[in-house]
Design an enzyme around this catalytic site. Sequence first.
Site, PDB file in Angstrom:
ATOM      1  N   ASP A   1      24.842 -72.036  37.055  1.00 19.20           N
ATOM      2  CA  ASP A   1      24.358 -71.689  38.385  1.00 19.20           C
ATOM      3  C   ASP A   1      23.142 -72.561  38.704  1.00 19.20           C
ATOM      4  O   ASP A   1      22.044 -72.345  38.213  1.00 19.20           O
ATOM      5  CB  ASP A   1      23.996 -70.200  38.439  1.00 19.20           C
ATOM      6  CG  ASP A   1      23.655 -69.746  39.853  1.00 19.20           C
ATOM      7  OD1 ASP A   1      23.383 -70.615  40.707  1.00 19.20           O
ATOM      8  OD2 ASP A   1      23.651 -68.528  40.099  1.00 19.20           O
TER       9      ASP A   1
ATOM     10  N   TYR B   1      19.484 -63.763  38.345  1.00 20.38           N
ATOM     11  CA  TYR B   1      19.933 -63.366  39.684  1.00 20.38           C
ATOM     12  C   TYR B   1      20.945 -64.395  40.147  1.00 20.38           C
ATOM     13  O   TYR B   1      20.669 -65.597  40.157  1.00 20.38           O
ATOM     14  CB  TYR B   1      18.750 -63.305  40.670  1.00 20.38           C
ATOM     15  CG  TYR B   1      19.191 -62.960  42.078  1.00 20.38           C
ATOM     16  CD1 TYR B   1      19.675 -61.688  42.370  1.00 20.38           C
ATOM     17  CD2 TYR B   1      19.159 -63.899  43.102  1.00 20.38           C
ATOM     18  CE1 TYR B   1      20.109 -61.354  43.654  1.00 20.38           C
ATOM     19  CE2 TYR B   1      19.577 -63.584  44.394  1.00 20.38           C
ATOM     20  CZ  TYR B   1      20.056 -62.308  44.659  1.00 20.38           C
ATOM     21  OH  TYR B   1      20.482 -61.994  45.919  1.00 20.38           O
TER      22      TYR B   1
ATOM     23  N   LYS C   1      21.367 -73.335  48.759  1.00 16.35           N
ATOM     24  CA  LYS C   1      19.986 -73.627  49.156  1.00 16.35           C
ATOM     25  C   LYS C   1      19.778 -75.082  49.596  1.00 16.35           C
ATOM     26  O   LYS C   1      20.044 -75.412  50.719  1.00 16.35           O
ATOM     27  CB  LYS C   1      19.037 -73.237  48.025  1.00 16.35           C
ATOM     28  CG  LYS C   1      19.135 -71.722  47.709  1.00 16.35           C
ATOM     29  CD  LYS C   1      17.919 -71.217  47.011  1.00 16.35           C
ATOM     30  CE  LYS C   1      18.097 -69.862  46.359  1.00 16.35           C
ATOM     31  NZ  LYS C   1      17.540 -68.752  47.085  1.00 16.35           N
TER      32      LYS C   1
END
Length: 446
Positions: free
Chosen positions: A256, A154, A283
């Site tokens: 990522d 994801y 985040k």
Amino acid sequence: MNIEDSTAWRTWLAQNPRSRAHAERASRRVPSGTSRSLLRHPPFPFYVERAAGVTSVDLDGNERIDCHNNYTTLIHGHGHPVIRAAIERQLALGTTYSAPGAQEYALAEHLCGRVNSVEQVVFNNSGTEAVMVALRIARAVTGRNRIAKFEGGYHGATDFVMVGGHGLPAPDDPVRVSEPHADVGGLPAAASTDVVLIRYNDAEAVREAVARFGDELAAIIVEPIQGAGGVIPATAEFLHVLREETRRTGIVLICDEVITLRHAVGGAQGFYGLDPDLTTMAKIIGGGFPVGAVGGRQEFMQSLDAGGAVANLGTFSANPMTMAAGLAAMELLDEAAIGHLNALGERVRDGLRAVIAALGLPAQVSGAGSLFQVHWTRQPLVDARTAERADPDLNLLTFLGLANRGVQLSMRGIGALSTPMTTAIIDTLIDAFADTARELRADGYV
Ligand SMILES: Cc1ncc(COP(=O)(O)O)c(C=O)c1O
């Protein structure tokens, strides 16, 4: 047993009447009562009223230990005093400006000092945007169009990465490289046809993808520890082959680290000795505010220079509130803090595995560092295909059962620890899991 008749479900209804009423009211104005598709679940979510430290309190006054931490974002829990002080200082200086603020340089300097492959960085407002910009840089630099991603990965909500997350081939299917299915409705057809899907943790699959599509691939994007794909760490050999093959064929390797930056001071790439061309972050680097960032080697990042091919846009990009909170959060996340987190991570994985073994449950625990996931499957976990075999009803019942006992994981059983947590908190979590599993057994589920 019908899931609505389970003890977990009935307890949920009894404990959360105000959240239930709010869900019904909110659903009239917000589809399904929350804007965030991933936070919806049956019978209805609990709505948080406030949060502090390691706990949140919902509309019904239920207090829960937050091991979800907004999908791994709140690495210092809620309202850490040092981050709050940074936010309050910045609040007095203004929340957003009409010209660049000086704050972003400090966070950029910090991140470049931490992550070896990051020489320059730009900020935006989400990991989604960071991935979108990184892919554009790769297309602009290579003049190629297609990208490749790994099964189950994801990488946010833009079109070209919202494919190949679910509906994967069976674990024993020999196919290694495929055209992905869309994960959500409304994507352009190109989101499938322009993306190559590669099996994770499979060096042969990487070789095959590069042999078949190498000339057309602008980028391959990878998580060194897959998050949504099952919290499954990459093997060192897989990452090594990936780096060799992409370097040999001029494919931009995007690491990522939106979730995995927490793994070591230099991110998971530092831990693995991976040297990517570009890195996406989000985040934890926002200190609890919306954030995204793309960093990397100057030869790639220079396409973002004025007059370069690619733009990094966004009215709120690099906004001073996020920059101030993010810098405070990242400065707190030093070697000792990460050591504490990762030791707690070991304790939780060991404890959950001991419960599973003692009760003979059809479950496993994956994870690394301060991340873990409970999977209701006996299929040995090596990648997202195997993780996808987990029983979704047991995931939901475990989520409800734990929350009924004052512990919150994600709906799929993912947990992310925070620095204010202690061994006592971890042991409370393990006990809550054992009690939940016993309840599932008494109800005849496991
Ligand atoms: C690995 C990874 N990349 C990108 C994203 C997207 O980040 P955001 O939700 O900030 O858009 C996520 C979000 O969970 C993620 O886990």
